[in-house]
Design a protein around this motif. Structure first.
Motif, PDB file in Angstrom:
ATOM      1  N   HIS A 181       0.881  -1.168   0.000  1.00  0.00           N
ATOM      2  CA  HIS A 181       0.000   0.000   0.000  1.00  0.00           C
ATOM      3  C   HIS A 181       0.919   1.219   0.000  1.00  0.00           C
ATOM      4  CE1 HIS A 181      -3.598   2.273   0.818  1.00  0.00           C
ATOM      5  NE2 HIS A 181      -3.387   2.451   2.102  1.00  0.00           N
ATOM      6  N   GLY A 182       0.390   2.416   0.119  1.00  0.00           N
ATOM      7  CA  GLY A 182       1.302   3.543   0.123  1.00  0.00           C
ATOM      8  C   GLY A 182       0.622   4.871  -0.073  1.00  0.00           C
ATOM      9  N   ALA A 183       1.388   5.809  -0.618  1.00  0.00           N
ATOM     10  CA  ALA A 183       0.885   7.170  -0.815  1.00  0.00           C
ATOM     11  C   ALA A 183       1.469   7.737  -2.104  1.00  0.00           C
ATOM     12  CB  ALA A 183       1.282   8.050   0.363  1.00  0.00           C
ATOM     13  N   THR A 184       0.764   8.722  -2.645  1.00  0.00           N
ATOM     14  CA  THR A 184       1.147   9.322  -3.925  1.00  0.00           C
ATOM     15  C   THR A 184       1.033  10.839  -3.857  1.00  0.00           C
ATOM     16  OG1 THR A 184       0.148   7.412  -5.073  1.00  0.00           O
ATOM     17  CG2 THR A 184       0.599   9.375  -6.412  1.00  0.00           C
ATOM     18  N   VAL A 185       2.066  11.535  -4.314  1.00  0.00           N
ATOM     19  CA  VAL A 185       1.951  12.979  -4.519  1.00  0.00           C
ATOM     20  C   VAL A 185       1.726  13.185  -6.017  1.00  0.00           C
ATOM     21  CG1 VAL A 185       3.098  15.222  -4.391  1.00  0.00           C
ATOM     22  CG2 VAL A 185       3.500  13.499  -2.595  1.00  0.00           C
ATOM     23  N   HIS A 186       0.692  13.942  -6.346  1.00  0.00           N
ATOM     24  CA  HIS A 186       0.365  14.123  -7.761  1.00  0.00           C
ATOM     25  C   HIS A 186      -0.128  15.532  -8.049  1.00  0.00           C
ATOM     26  CE1 HIS A 186      -4.116  13.980  -7.265  1.00  0.00           C
ATOM     27  NE2 HIS A 186      -3.777  13.368  -6.157  1.00  0.00           N
ATOM     28  N   PHE A 187       0.016  15.929  -9.299  1.00  0.00           N
ATOM     29  CA  PHE A 187      -0.596  17.183  -9.734  1.00  0.00           C
ATOM     30  C   PHE A 187      -2.099  16.963  -9.834  1.00  0.00           C
ATOM     31  CE2 PHE A 187       3.734  18.049 -11.159  1.00  0.00           C
ATOM     32  CZ  PHE A 187       3.867  19.373 -10.778  1.00  0.00           C
ATOM     33  N   VAL A 188      -2.843  17.979  -9.494  1.00  0.00           N
ATOM     34  CA  VAL A 188      -4.291  17.842  -9.485  1.00  0.00           C
ATOM     35  C   VAL A 188      -4.858  18.213 -10.851  1.00  0.00           C
ATOM     36  CG1 VAL A 188      -6.432  18.633  -8.408  1.00  0.00           C
ATOM     37  CG2 VAL A 188      -4.365  18.360  -7.031  1.00  0.00           C
ATOM     38  N   THR A 189      -5.710  17.310 -11.343  1.00  0.00           N
ATOM     39  CA  THR A 189      -6.453  17.582 -12.567  1.00  0.00           C
ATOM     40  C   THR A 189      -7.938  17.418 -12.233  1.00  0.00           C
ATOM     41  OG1 THR A 189      -6.274  15.253 -13.181  1.00  0.00           O
ATOM     42  CG2 THR A 189      -4.617  16.746 -14.093  1.00  0.00           C
ATOM     43  N   GLU A 190      -8.774  17.618 -13.229  1.00  0.00           N
ATOM     44  CA  GLU A 190     -10.215  17.607 -12.946  1.00  0.00           C
ATOM     45  C   GLU A 190     -10.730  16.267 -12.433  1.00  0.00           C
ATOM     46  OE1 GLU A 190     -13.309  19.646 -14.901  1.00  0.00           O
ATOM     47  OE2 GLU A 190     -11.894  20.708 -16.215  1.00  0.00           O
ATOM     48  N   ALA A 191     -10.090  15.165 -12.835  1.00  0.00           N
ATOM     49  CA  ALA A 191     -10.553  13.857 -12.365  1.00  0.00           C
ATOM     50  C   ALA A 191     -10.048  13.625 -10.949  1.00  0.00           C
ATOM     51  CB  ALA A 191     -10.036  12.764 -13.286  1.00  0.00           C
ATOM     52  N   GLY A 231      -4.184  12.490 -12.124  1.00  0.00           N
ATOM     53  CA  GLY A 231      -3.247  13.567 -12.441  1.00  0.00           C
ATOM     54  C   GLY A 231      -1.841  13.040 -12.334  1.00  0.00           C
ATOM     55  N   PRO A 232      -0.927  13.690 -13.061  1.00  0.00           N
ATOM     56  CA  PRO A 232       0.455  13.213 -13.147  1.00  0.00           C
ATOM     57  C   PRO A 232       1.098  12.999 -11.774  1.00  0.00           C
ATOM     58  CG  PRO A 232       0.060  15.006 -14.687  1.00  0.00           C
ATOM     59  CD  PRO A 232      -1.166  14.902 -13.854  1.00  0.00           C
ATOM     60  N   MET A 233       1.675  11.801 -11.606  1.00  0.00           N
ATOM     61  CA  MET A 233       2.233  11.428 -10.299  1.00  0.00           C
ATOM     62  C   MET A 233       3.687  11.850 -10.193  1.00  0.00           C
ATOM     63  SD  MET A 233       0.561   7.708  -9.713  1.00  0.00           S
ATOM     64  CE  MET A 233      -0.140   7.069 -11.227  1.00  0.00           C
ATOM     65  N   VAL A 234       4.020  12.506  -9.111  1.00  0.00           N
ATOM     66  CA  VAL A 234       5.366  13.036  -8.901  1.00  0.00           C
ATOM     67  C   VAL A 234       6.237  12.023  -8.178  1.00  0.00           C
ATOM     68  CG1 VAL A 234       6.708  14.901  -7.845  1.00  0.00           C
ATOM     69  CG2 VAL A 234       4.409  15.377  -8.759  1.00  0.00           C
ATOM     70  N   ILE A 235       5.693  11.446  -7.105  1.00  0.00           N
ATOM     71  CA  ILE A 235       6.461  10.478  -6.308  1.00  0.00           C
ATOM     72  C   ILE A 235       5.477   9.587  -5.553  1.00  0.00           C
ATOM     73  CG2 ILE A 235       6.714  12.147  -4.401  1.00  0.00           C
ATOM     74  CD1 ILE A 235       9.493  10.872  -3.820  1.00  0.00           C
ATOM     75  N   GLN A 236       5.887   8.335  -5.378  1.00  0.00           N
ATOM     76  CA  GLN A 236       5.073   7.401  -4.594  1.00  0.00           C
ATOM     77  C   GLN A 236       5.960   6.749  -3.531  1.00  0.00           C
ATOM     78  OE1 GLN A 236       3.315   4.929  -7.897  1.00  0.00           O
ATOM     79  NE2 GLN A 236       1.395   5.721  -7.058  1.00  0.00           N
ATOM     80  N   ALA A 237       5.336   6.353  -2.435  1.00  0.00           N
ATOM     81  CA  ALA A 237       6.028   5.574  -1.405  1.00  0.00           C
ATOM     82  C   ALA A 237       5.193   4.346  -1.143  1.00  0.00           C
ATOM     83  CB  ALA A 237       6.182   6.375  -0.124  1.00  0.00           C
ATOM     84  N   SER A 238       5.865   3.196  -1.042  1.00  0.00           N
ATOM     85  CA  SER A 238       5.108   1.980  -0.765  1.00  0.00           C
ATOM     86  C   SER A 238       5.509   1.414   0.589  1.00  0.00           C
ATOM     87  CB  SER A 238       5.307   0.947  -1.870  1.00  0.00           C
ATOM     88  OG  SER A 238       6.525   0.261  -1.674  1.00  0.00           O
ATOM     89  N   VAL A 239       4.550   0.795   1.224  1.00  0.00           N
ATOM     90  CA  VAL A 239       4.793   0.120   2.515  1.00  0.00           C
ATOM     91  C   VAL A 239       4.180  -1.275   2.431  1.00  0.00           C
ATOM     92  CG1 VAL A 239       4.684   2.307   3.811  1.00  0.00           C
ATOM     93  CG2 VAL A 239       2.631   0.881   3.611  1.00  0.00           C
ATOM     94  N   PRO A 240       4.701  -2.224   3.226  1.00  0.00           N
ATOM     95  CA  PRO A 240       4.088  -3.548   3.240  1.00  0.00           C
ATOM     96  C   PRO A 240       2.765  -3.527   3.996  1.00  0.00           C
ATOM     97  CG  PRO A 240       6.154  -3.516   4.517  1.00  0.00           C
ATOM     98  CD  PRO A 240       5.866  -2.122   4.115  1.00  0.00           C
ATOM     99  N   VAL A 241       1.889  -4.456   3.650  1.00  0.00           N
ATOM    100  CA  VAL A 241       0.668  -4.665   4.434  1.00  0.00           C
ATOM    101  C   VAL A 241       0.835  -6.000   5.141  1.00  0.00           C
ATOM    102  CG1 VAL A 241      -1.840  -4.952   4.367  1.00  0.00           C
ATOM    103  CG2 VAL A 241      -0.712  -3.436   2.707  1.00  0.00           C
ATOM    104  N   TYR A 242       0.672  -5.991   6.454  1.00  0.00           N
ATOM    105  CA  TYR A 242       0.859  -7.217   7.246  1.00  0.00           C
ATOM    106  C   TYR A 242      -0.492  -7.831   7.593  1.00  0.00           C
ATOM    107  CZ  TYR A 242       5.651  -5.615   7.591  1.00  0.00           C
ATOM    108  OH  TYR A 242       6.928  -5.211   7.276  1.00  0.00           O
ATOM    109  N   PRO A 243      -0.488  -9.160   7.843  1.00  0.00           N
ATOM    110  CA  PRO A 243      -1.763  -9.859   8.084  1.00  0.00           C
ATOM    111  C   PRO A 243      -2.540  -9.297   9.274  1.00  0.00           C
ATOM    112  CG  PRO A 243       0.020 -11.440   7.757  1.00  0.00           C
ATOM    113  CD  PRO A 243       0.658 -10.093   7.790  1.00  0.00           C
TER     114      PRO A 243
END
Ligand code: GRF
Length: 212
Positions: free
Chosen positions: A133-143, A147-159
């Motif tokens: 799972h994770g998070a995304t920084v992106h430019f905002v568009t109407e949808a 919108g164009p993604m600048v950077i993402q970070a991922s983390v594990p999901v544990y049971p």
């Protein structure tokens, strides 16, 4: 000096991370204002105590979204921003607003977009059974949450994860990637090609955390 306006609705921990990075790294930028749509947003106190001008505009006092957004644009533009940063700003924005700030409006979303747009992203991730799972920084568009993604970070999901443990793990990464993305913008390192965001000189646009 790049002028930045940050919009919040509540706690404001992402705003705080950006303000701290700006100070610690002596960014050639000024946080010109922190604006909330909720007058009681906790994050406003942090901004005030750091000498940042604050303002609030209560959306409940406007008859509709368009009227609120139009007033918000006026308020924001009073600070002449080069960049507008949405940091936990819990409002859907009109096309007029989004287009007005095209190319200078960033958002952070707590999922690996395009997965899980909208609300309750951590619950959505648990329901889907994803292992990452994770998070995304992106430019905002109407949808919404596109919108164009600048950077993402991922983390594990544990049971044994709950939405809360997952939110906590993701938030730690948000506090790393959002200041980084803003810094790239300030340093003029970002270009957008169709839907792709390029950083020059190149730097990893994906953080992979193994945090428990
Ligand atoms: C963060 O998880 C952010 O990704 C989402 O709302 C939350 C805001 O947290 N959009 P904070 O107000 O920055 O602490």
């Amino acid at each position: 000096m790049t002028s930045i306006v940050i919009l919040i609705s509540g706690r404001g921990s992402n705003m705080e991370a950006i303000v701290r990075a700006a100070q610690n790294e002596a960014w050639p930028a000024q946080i010109s204002a922190v604006i909330s749509n909720r007058p009681d947003a906790a994050g406003l106190d942090f901004a005030r105590s750091h000498g940042i001008p604050v303002a609030s505009l209560d959306h409940r006092q406007f008859p509709n979204r368009a009227a609120f957004d139009a007033e918000l644009v006026k308020l924001i533009d009073g600070y002449k921003p080069d960049l507008v940063v949405l940091a936990g700003f819990m409002r859907i924005l009109t096309g007029e607003f989004v287009n007005h700030y095209e190319g200078r409006l960033l958002n952070i979303h707590p999922s690996l977009l395009p997965l899980f747009p909208g609300l309750a992203t951590h619950e959505q991730a648990l329901e889907a059974g994803v292992k990452e799972h994770g998070a995304t920084v992106h430019f905002v568009t109407e949808a919404l949450d596109h919108g164009p993604m600048v950077i993402q970070a991922s983390v594990p999901v544990y049971p044994d994860d709950t939405a809360d443990t997952l939110a906590h793990r993701v938030l730690k990464q948000e506090h790393i990637i959002y200041p980084r993305a803003v810094r790239w913008f300030i340093d003029n390192r970002i270009s957008i090609d169709q839907n792709r965001v390029l950083i020059s000189p190149p730097e990893s646009q994906l953080l992979v955390s193994q945090d428990k």
